[in-house]
Motif scaffolding. Structure first.
Motif, PDB file in Angstrom:
ATOM      1  N   ASN A  10      42.261  49.003  49.233  1.00 14.39           N
ATOM      2  CA  ASN A  10      43.030  49.311  48.042  1.00 14.39           C
ATOM      3  C   ASN A  10      44.463  48.826  48.264  1.00 14.39           C
ATOM      4  OD1 ASN A  10      44.767  50.712  46.166  1.00 14.39           O
ATOM      5  ND2 ASN A  10      43.010  52.005  45.677  1.00 14.39           N
ATOM      6  N   ALA A  12      46.983  49.052  46.275  1.00  8.84           N
ATOM      7  CA  ALA A  12      47.986  49.977  45.734  1.00  8.84           C
ATOM      8  C   ALA A  12      48.329  51.079  46.732  1.00  8.84           C
ATOM      9  CB  ALA A  12      47.495  50.587  44.424  1.00  8.84           C
ATOM     10  N   SER A  22      38.247  52.834  43.107  1.00 14.31           N
ATOM     11  CA  SER A  22      39.423  52.501  42.293  1.00 14.31           C
ATOM     12  C   SER A  22      39.115  51.320  41.385  1.00 14.31           C
ATOM     13  CB  SER A  22      40.595  52.163  43.210  1.00 14.31           C
ATOM     14  OG  SER A  22      40.911  53.279  44.016  1.00 14.31           O
ATOM     15  N   THR A  25      41.231  46.053  39.768  1.00 13.35           N
ATOM     16  CA  THR A  25      42.545  45.407  39.864  1.00 13.35           C
ATOM     17  C   THR A  25      43.317  45.847  41.097  1.00 13.35           C
ATOM     18  OG1 THR A  25      43.574  47.101  38.471  1.00 13.35           O
ATOM     19  CG2 THR A  25      42.720  45.140  37.362  1.00 13.35           C
ATOM     20  N   ASP A  26      42.867  46.922  41.744  1.00 12.73           N
ATOM     21  CA  ASP A  26      43.576  47.463  42.909  1.00 12.73           C
ATOM     22  C   ASP A  26      42.849  47.259  44.226  1.00 12.73           C
ATOM     23  OD1 ASP A  26      45.695  48.407  41.371  1.00 12.73           O
ATOM     24  OD2 ASP A  26      44.743  50.339  41.045  1.00 12.73           O
TER      25      ASP A  26
END
Length: 61
Positions: A10, A12, A22, A25-26
């Motif tokens: 991840n 982020a 998640s 996009t992360d």
């Protein structure tokens, strides 16, 4: 992936997730092992650097 478990990095949070929890996009992955997921950013950076070097060689040649 012998166990069927997938690991995702991840971007982020900077943490490895077991199974994708998640948003796509992360995360980067899937990876077969927790260790491979943990190394995701380093591996991506190394590939980007190699591609940049190849681009530069092509521009010069």
């Amino acid at each position: 992936m012998t166990s069927g478990t997938e690991y995702w990095y991840n971007i982020a949070t900077g943490k490895v997730e077991e199974g994708r929890r998640s948003s796509w996009t992360d995360v980067m992955g899937p990876y077969a092992t927790r260790e491979a997921a943990q190394e995701a950013l380093d591996r991506a950076a190394a590939r980007t650097e190699a591609w940049d070097e190849e681009d530069e060689r092509r521009r010069e040649g």
